[in-house]
Design a protein around this motif. Structure first.
Motif, short mmCIF file in Angstrom:
data_model
loop_
_atom_site.label_atom_id
_atom_site.label_comp_id
_atom_site.label_asym_id
_atom_site.label_seq_id
_atom_site.Cartn_x
_atom_site.Cartn_y
_atom_site.Cartn_z
N VAL A 20 0.83 -1.20 0.00
CA VAL A 20 0.00 0.00 0.00
C VAL A 20 0.87 1.26 0.00
CG1 VAL A 20 -1.70 1.32 1.32
CG2 VAL A 20 -1.96 -1.16 1.08
N GLU A 21 1.96 1.22 0.75
CA GLU A 21 2.87 2.36 0.79
C GLU A 21 3.47 2.63 -0.59
OE1 GLU A 21 7.14 3.69 2.83
OE2 GLU A 21 6.11 1.88 3.53
N LEU A 22 3.89 1.58 -1.28
CA LEU A 22 4.46 1.75 -2.61
C LEU A 22 3.42 2.24 -3.61
CD1 LEU A 22 6.74 -1.43 -2.82
CD2 LEU A 22 7.51 0.94 -2.64
N LEU A 23 2.20 1.70 -3.50
CA LEU A 23 1.12 2.11 -4.41
C LEU A 23 0.70 3.56 -4.17
CD1 LEU A 23 -1.18 -1.05 -4.26
CD2 LEU A 23 0.08 -0.26 -6.27
N GLY A 24 0.75 3.98 -2.92
CA GLY A 24 0.27 5.31 -2.56
C GLY A 24 -1.23 5.39 -2.46
N LYS A 25 -1.89 4.22 -2.42
CA LYS A 25 -3.34 4.16 -2.28
C LYS A 25 -3.74 2.73 -1.92
CE LYS A 25 -3.66 3.94 -7.34
NZ LYS A 25 -4.25 4.62 -8.53
N PRO A 26 -4.97 2.54 -1.46
CA PRO A 26 -5.41 1.18 -1.11
C PRO A 26 -5.45 0.26 -2.32
CG PRO A 26 -6.88 2.84 -0.16
CD PRO A 26 -5.98 3.56 -1.12
N VAL A 27 -5.30 -1.03 -2.06
CA VAL A 27 -5.37 -2.02 -3.13
C VAL A 27 -6.69 -1.92 -3.89
CG1 VAL A 27 -5.50 -4.51 -3.58
CG2 VAL A 27 -3.74 -3.61 -2.04
N ALA A 28 -7.77 -1.65 -3.19
CA ALA A 28 -9.09 -1.58 -3.80
C ALA A 28 -9.21 -0.43 -4.80
CB ALA A 28 -10.17 -1.44 -2.73
N GLU A 29 -8.26 0.50 -4.79
CA GLU A 29 -8.28 1.61 -5.73
C GLU A 29 -7.22 1.47 -6.82
OE1 GLU A 29 -7.94 5.23 -3.54
OE2 GLU A 29 -9.60 4.76 -2.19
N ALA A 30 -6.55 0.32 -6.86
CA ALA A 30 -5.42 0.13 -7.77
C ALA A 30 -5.74 -0.91 -8.84
CB ALA A 30 -4.18 -0.30 -6.98
N ASN A 31 -5.25 -0.66 -10.05
CA ASN A 31 -5.38 -1.60 -11.17
C ASN A 31 -4.14 -2.47 -11.25
OD1 ASN A 31 -7.85 -0.33 -12.13
ND2 ASN A 31 -6.54 1.34 -12.84
N ALA A 32 -4.33 -3.75 -11.55
CA ALA A 32 -3.21 -4.68 -11.59
C ALA A 32 -3.24 -5.51 -12.87
CB ALA A 32 -3.23 -5.60 -10.38
N TRP A 66 -8.30 -6.15 -5.97
CA TRP A 66 -7.86 -5.07 -6.83
C TRP A 66 -9.05 -4.40 -7.50
CZ3 TRP A 66 -2.79 -3.97 -6.50
CH2 TRP A 66 -1.92 -4.98 -6.09
N LYS A 67 -8.92 -3.13 -7.81
CA LYS A 67 -9.98 -2.42 -8.54
C LYS A 67 -10.25 -3.11 -9.87
CE LYS A 67 -11.13 2.13 -10.47
NZ LYS A 67 -10.65 3.52 -10.67
N SER A 68 -9.19 -3.52 -10.53
CA SER A 68 -9.30 -4.35 -11.73
C SER A 68 -8.08 -5.25 -11.82
CB SER A 68 -9.41 -3.49 -13.01
OG SER A 68 -8.18 -2.83 -13.27
N LEU A 69 -8.26 -6.39 -12.46
CA LEU A 69 -7.15 -7.34 -12.63
C LEU A 69 -7.16 -7.84 -14.06
CD1 LEU A 69 -4.86 -9.12 -11.39
CD2 LEU A 69 -6.62 -10.87 -11.02
N GLY A 70 -6.07 -7.61 -14.78
CA GLY A 70 -5.92 -8.09 -16.14
C GLY A 70 -4.85 -9.16 -16.22
N LEU A 71 -4.80 -9.84 -17.34
CA LEU A 71 -3.83 -10.90 -17.58
C LEU A 71 -2.95 -10.52 -18.76
CD1 LEU A 71 -3.10 -13.84 -16.65
CD2 LEU A 71 -4.56 -14.63 -18.53
N THR A 92 -1.35 0.64 -15.72
CA THR A 92 -1.54 -0.19 -14.53
C THR A 92 -0.79 0.38 -13.33
OG1 THR A 92 -1.63 -2.49 -13.79
CG2 THR A 92 0.43 -1.76 -14.79
N ASP A 93 -1.33 0.13 -12.16
CA ASP A 93 -0.68 0.56 -10.92
C ASP A 93 0.29 -0.48 -10.39
OD1 ASP A 93 -2.17 3.10 -10.49
OD2 ASP A 93 -3.89 1.76 -10.27
N ALA A 94 -0.04 -1.76 -10.61
CA ALA A 94 0.79 -2.84 -10.08
C ALA A 94 0.97 -3.92 -11.14
CB ALA A 94 0.16 -3.44 -8.83
N LEU A 95 2.20 -4.31 -11.36
CA LEU A 95 2.53 -5.40 -12.28
C LEU A 95 2.86 -6.62 -11.42
CD1 LEU A 95 2.91 -6.08 -15.29
CD2 LEU A 95 5.33 -5.52 -15.00
N LEU A 96 1.99 -7.62 -11.45
CA LEU A 96 2.14 -8.81 -10.63
C LEU A 96 2.82 -9.89 -11.48
CD1 LEU A 96 -1.50 -8.96 -9.18
CD2 LEU A 96 0.45 -7.59 -8.37
N VAL A 97 4.01 -10.30 -11.08
CA VAL A 97 4.79 -11.24 -11.88
C VAL A 97 4.95 -12.54 -11.09
CG1 VAL A 97 6.90 -11.62 -13.20
CG2 VAL A 97 5.99 -9.30 -12.94
N GLY A 98 4.31 -13.59 -11.59
CA GLY A 98 4.23 -14.84 -10.86
C GLY A 98 5.50 -15.67 -10.92
#
Length: 230
Positions: A20-32, A66-71, A92-98
């Motif tokens: 959340v600190e890195l995003l600067g906003k809650p997860v619910a307001e962030a696109n991933a 997440w506010k939205s989650l894409g693939l 996107t706000d967050a890039l999730l790399v598995g």
């Protein structure tokens, strides 16, 4: 760069707070956007990807509200015009790399041009890695050899001057005992972070911090150890 490099995902409140600190906003307001590519080099990789996306495997990662989650599947990108997928990354706000196989992931990051985009992209987008998704940014990666790529190929992008060894003392990975990972780290020329699944490495504007509710050690090439605080 804003990076949160985890062993297993957002596994505890401390790692969640760092995100959340890195995003600067809650997860619910962030696109991933989620990149599952590395996992396809593992047996039954397609089903493993499904379970990570739905939250049926591991700690929270994709399934965090997440506010939205894409693939974003890297192996498909060479056949798609860049103007269709580059804007997705830029928005996107967050890039999730598995997790999965480092060499396979590194290959496709380079093949698609994503590796070249990362230094600029990560000025505003938060990179959240899981296992191999974390290791691929460092100076050392590993491979399981089930992808048909050349044995001597790159296993990491080398954007960071240290190594990460995830899943410390995890029951699913019997070779990842502290003693074994220390032996491995001793063979590398760069510092290593040995982290369990309750630990992550946060990188923000060049500052490196360990976020942990578990166990970790930092191994220095001079063979000095910096243990986690009691």
């Amino acid at each position: 760069m804003k990076l949160l490099l985890t062993s297993a995902g957002i596994s505890n409140p401390s790692i969640h707070a760092a995100l959340v600190e890195l995003l600067g906003k809650p997860v619910a307001e962030a696109n991933a956007l989620f990149i599952p590519t590395a996992i396809y080099a593992l047996p039954n990789g397609g089903d493993l990807a499904r379970r990570v996306i739905t939250g049926a495997l591991g700690d929270p990662f994709c399934d965090m509200g997440w506010k939205s989650l894409g693939l974003l599947e890297l192996t498909a990108l060479p056949s798609i015009q860049r103007e269709l997928w580059v804007p997705l990354l830029e928005q996107t706000d967050a890039l999730l790399v598995g997790g999965g196989d480092c060499q396979y992931l590194c290959h496709w990051m380079r093949q698609t041009g994503l590796a070249d985009l990362l230094p600029t992209l990560l000025r505003k987008t938060v990179y959240v890695g899981l296992s191999a998704g974390s290791m691929v940014l460092t100076s050392w990666g590993t491979t399981y050899g089930r992808h048909g790529l050349p044995v001597g190929g790159d296993k990491s992008l080398g954007l960071l001057d240290f190594a990460i060894h995830p899943h410390l003392d995890h029951e699913w990975f019997p070779d990842n005992s502290l003693a074994n990972l220390e032996q491995l780290a001793a063979t590398l020329p760069m510092p290593s972070y040995l982290i369990d699944d309750q630990t992550a490495i946060k990188v923000s504007d060049g500052a490196v911090d360990v976020v942990s509710e578990g166990h970790w050690k930092k191994f220095i090439p001079s063979h000095r150890f910096i243990p986690s605080p009691p």
